[in-house]
Design an enzyme around this catalytic site. Sequence first.
Site, PDB file in Angstrom:
ATOM      1  N   LYS A 127       0.832  -1.209   0.000  1.00 57.21           N
ATOM      2  CA  LYS A 127       0.000   0.000   0.000  1.00 57.21           C
ATOM      3  C   LYS A 127       0.864   1.256   0.000  1.00 57.21           C
ATOM      4  O   LYS A 127       0.629   2.185  -0.786  1.00 57.21           O
ATOM      5  CB  LYS A 127      -0.899  -0.003   1.258  1.00 57.21           C
ATOM      6  N   ASN A 128       1.871   1.284   0.871  1.00 62.53           N
ATOM      7  CA  ASN A 128       2.635   2.520   1.040  1.00 62.53           C
ATOM      8  C   ASN A 128       3.656   2.741  -0.074  1.00 62.53           C
ATOM      9  O   ASN A 128       4.383   3.725  -0.062  1.00 62.53           O
ATOM     10  CB  ASN A 128       3.277   2.568   2.426  1.00 62.53           C
ATOM     11  N   ARG A 153      -4.876  10.782   4.236  1.00 66.17           N
ATOM     12  CA  ARG A 153      -3.831  11.771   4.468  1.00 66.17           C
ATOM     13  C   ARG A 153      -2.693  11.685   3.456  1.00 66.17           C
ATOM     14  O   ARG A 153      -2.101  12.689   3.070  1.00 66.17           O
ATOM     15  CB  ARG A 153      -3.310  11.466   5.877  1.00 66.17           C
ATOM     16  N   ASP A 200      -5.894  12.861  12.769  1.00 64.24           N
ATOM     17  CA  ASP A 200      -6.389  11.512  12.512  1.00 64.24           C
ATOM     18  C   ASP A 200      -6.217  10.668  13.763  1.00 64.24           C
ATOM     19  O   ASP A 200      -5.914  11.188  14.833  1.00 64.24           O
ATOM     20  CB  ASP A 200      -5.701  10.890  11.285  1.00 64.24           C
ATOM     21  N   ASP A 234       3.938   0.240  12.163  1.00 60.39           N
ATOM     22  CA  ASP A 234       2.772  -0.486  11.642  1.00 60.39           C
ATOM     23  C   ASP A 234       2.745  -1.961  12.076  1.00 60.39           C
ATOM     24  O   ASP A 234       1.710  -2.610  12.015  1.00 60.39           O
ATOM     25  CB  ASP A 234       2.744  -0.402  10.111  1.00 60.39           C
TER      26      ASP A 234
HETATM   27  N1  EPU Z   1       6.373  14.221  10.998  1.00 65.21           N
HETATM   28  C1  EPU Z   1       6.431  15.578  11.261  1.00 65.21           C
HETATM   29  N2  EPU Z   1       6.412  16.441  10.203  1.00 65.21           N
HETATM   30  C2  EPU Z   1       6.306  16.003   8.919  1.00 65.21           C
HETATM   31  C3  EPU Z   1       6.243  14.621   8.649  1.00 65.21           C
HETATM   32  C4  EPU Z   1       6.284  13.762   9.733  1.00 65.21           C
HETATM   33  O1  EPU Z   1       6.517  15.995  12.404  1.00 65.21           O
HETATM   34  O2  EPU Z   1       6.290  16.848   8.013  1.00 65.21           O
HETATM   35  C5  EPU Z   1       6.433  13.284  12.130  1.00 65.21           C
HETATM   36  C6  EPU Z   1       5.140  12.480  12.271  1.00 65.21           C
HETATM   37  O3  EPU Z   1       4.184  13.176  13.017  1.00 65.21           O
HETATM   38  C7  EPU Z   1       5.629  11.228  12.944  1.00 65.21           C
HETATM   39  C8  EPU Z   1       7.027  11.032  12.347  1.00 65.21           C
HETATM   40  O4  EPU Z   1       7.412  12.298  11.835  1.00 65.21           O
HETATM   41  O5  EPU Z   1       5.748  11.421  14.311  1.00 65.21           O
HETATM   42  C9  EPU Z   1       7.141  10.003  11.266  1.00 65.21           C
HETATM   43  O6  EPU Z   1       6.135  10.163  10.320  1.00 65.21           O
HETATM   44  P1  EPU Z   1       6.322   9.784   8.792  1.00 65.21           P
HETATM   45  O7  EPU Z   1       6.257  11.052   8.015  1.00 65.21           O
HETATM   46  O8  EPU Z   1       7.480   8.890   8.580  1.00 65.21           O
HETATM   47  O9  EPU Z   1       4.987   8.984   8.539  1.00 65.21           O
HETATM   48  P2  EPU Z   1       4.153   9.091   7.253  1.00 65.21           P
HETATM   49  O10 EPU Z   1       5.097   9.207   6.116  1.00 65.21           O
HETATM   50  O11 EPU Z   1       3.084  10.091   7.391  1.00 65.21           O
HETATM   51  C10 EPU Z   1       4.174   6.590   6.583  1.00 65.21           C
HETATM   52  C11 EPU Z   1       3.160   5.517   6.345  1.00 65.21           C
HETATM   53  C12 EPU Z   1       2.531   5.117   7.667  1.00 65.21           C
HETATM   54  C13 EPU Z   1       3.635   4.636   8.592  1.00 65.21           C
HETATM   55  C14 EPU Z   1       4.689   5.740   8.763  1.00 65.21           C
HETATM   56  C15 EPU Z   1       5.875   5.330   9.600  1.00 65.21           C
HETATM   57  C16 EPU Z   1       2.336   6.070   4.159  1.00 65.21           C
HETATM   58  C17 EPU Z   1       1.189   6.502   3.337  1.00 65.21           C
HETATM   59  N3  EPU Z   1       2.131   6.025   5.464  1.00 65.21           N
HETATM   60  O12 EPU Z   1       3.469   7.687   7.159  1.00 65.21           O
HETATM   61  O13 EPU Z   1       1.667   4.032   7.372  1.00 65.21           O
HETATM   62  O14 EPU Z   1       3.074   4.329   9.846  1.00 65.21           O
HETATM   63  O15 EPU Z   1       5.184   6.133   7.457  1.00 65.21           O
HETATM   64  O16 EPU Z   1       6.537   4.282   8.997  1.00 65.21           O
HETATM   65  O17 EPU Z   1       3.384   5.754   3.637  1.00 65.21           O
HETATM   66  C18 EPU Z   1      -0.309   2.762   7.570  1.00 65.21           C
HETATM   67  O18 EPU Z   1       0.043   2.193   6.536  1.00 65.21           O
HETATM   68  O19 EPU Z   1      -1.270   2.364   8.272  1.00 65.21           O
HETATM   69  C19 EPU Z   1       0.436   3.940   7.988  1.00 65.21           C
HETATM   70  C20 EPU Z   1      -0.040   4.776   8.880  1.00 65.21           C
END
Ligand code: EPU
Length: 420
Positions: A22-23, A92, A116, A304
């Site tokens: 998915k990701n 998101r 969320d 995850d």
């Molecule tokens: N963060 C910030 N600022 C930003 C971006 C992130 O403060 O601009 C913080 C977040 O709040 C969090 C941390 O950095 O505390 C890490 O977040 P990250 O950006 O790595 O997460 P994400 O990219 O939003 C993806 C996956 C998530 C998975 C996380 C961590 C996708 C679409 N989503 O989210 O997957 O949990 O990386 O590996 O790629 C899921 O599949 O159920 C899911 C939530």
Amino acid sequence: MDRFVVRPSGPLSGTVRVSGAKNSVLKLMAATLLAEGDFTLRNVGHIADVEIMCDLLVSMGVDVKRDGEALAIHRGSDLVPEAPYELVEQMRASVVVMGPLLGRCGRARVSMPGGDNFGVRSIDYHLRGLELMGAEFTVDHGFIDARADRLLGTRIMLEFPSHTATDTLLMAAVLAKGTTVIDNAAREPEVADLAAFLNRMGARVSGAGSSTIEIEGVDELRPVEHTVIPDRIEAATWVAAVGVAGGEVMIEGARPDHMDMIVQKMGDMGVRVAPSSQGLWASCSTRLRSTDVATLPYPGIATDYKPLVVAMLALADGVAIVTENIFRDNRFAYVAELRRMGADIRTEGHHAVVRGVERLQAARVKAHDLRAGVALCIAALAADGETSVDGAGHVDRGYDNFAGKLRSLGGDIERDRSGD
Ligand code: EPU
């Protein structure tokens, strides 16, 4: 009512095939905005988040058709560079279109994501990186309006190796003028998959999968065909199911090299896991053992996986401390539901202390998100009686036919949509 009904099951046996990640696929779909023409993405599971990304591409003027496990994406010359509220609010990850839209159209209007189930998740790293590349932002009526005549390559140091911020910046940089270096980049296999896709399109990306990614901007990209990597979280789900219910299964298509740390951790807990020519083989015939777990950016244990690991520890012999380091605000919501099933778990901030019990008890529980929904169903395989997991729709976001696949391994699970 849309719920799973699960009864005690096991030992599990058989073969289950893992769908595309998915990701990864969500970002690959966004990357098709970067070039005109016909793309084909293969190994795309039937999951709700992909449907939302299809709707988003269609709303921008892209043509998307599904043919079994493949998506045919035709991106014409006209694009509406806007991600509307209705779609960003549902998913998101829609914000990743900002990078390719800015790179390709010089403009992106993206609804600001709200809160969320994981708490407040900011996109400041995405915006700061794009700003360093020359983008300007205004915020009005809940939308981020981003503009840049042409993005300029630069060095970007991420404060945290954010997965989607790395994706956003990677997609923005491929058409930028000059060279971009992303330091402290996310190292997830899905980032490397995106880079491989972009390189096939004619981009010049090196270092993806490591902490430093270098992108030499090019003027044009071309459409390509690509097969999405398997979903490592889904693969770990079937290992966890064997850990909880016992048995022996073959997880077809799984990539053990993407799962080193979780395989090691599940091994420490007593599940025998081994790579095979088909994917990953897992077997368990004894009670699980407790072990401490801390989530970390890849190659650490992904956040995850954590609900699955906590479900296993809830039944393991001993006491374990589980620490959440990625989403510190609110990623233990499912623990209250596991407690309703008789689990002995205390949480304190971003830590949980899990004292394993021999059996869980069936109860009516509720999934608040995708990963929690799956973990509750897996826990229910070792709960006496009939467990009802409400909120089954969350699971459709990331799993193609979850109940059907688990049933094919001998899990006693049904989807009840009565009253839907
Ligand atoms: N963060 C910030 N600022 C930003 C971006 C992130 O403060 O601009 C913080 C977040 O709040 C969090 C941390 O950095 O505390 C890490 O977040 P990250 O950006 O790595 O997460 P994400 O990219 O939003 C993806 C996956 C998530 C998975 C996380 C961590 C996708 C679409 N989503 O989210 O997957 O949990 O990386 O590996 O790629 C899921 O599949 O159920 C899911 C939530």
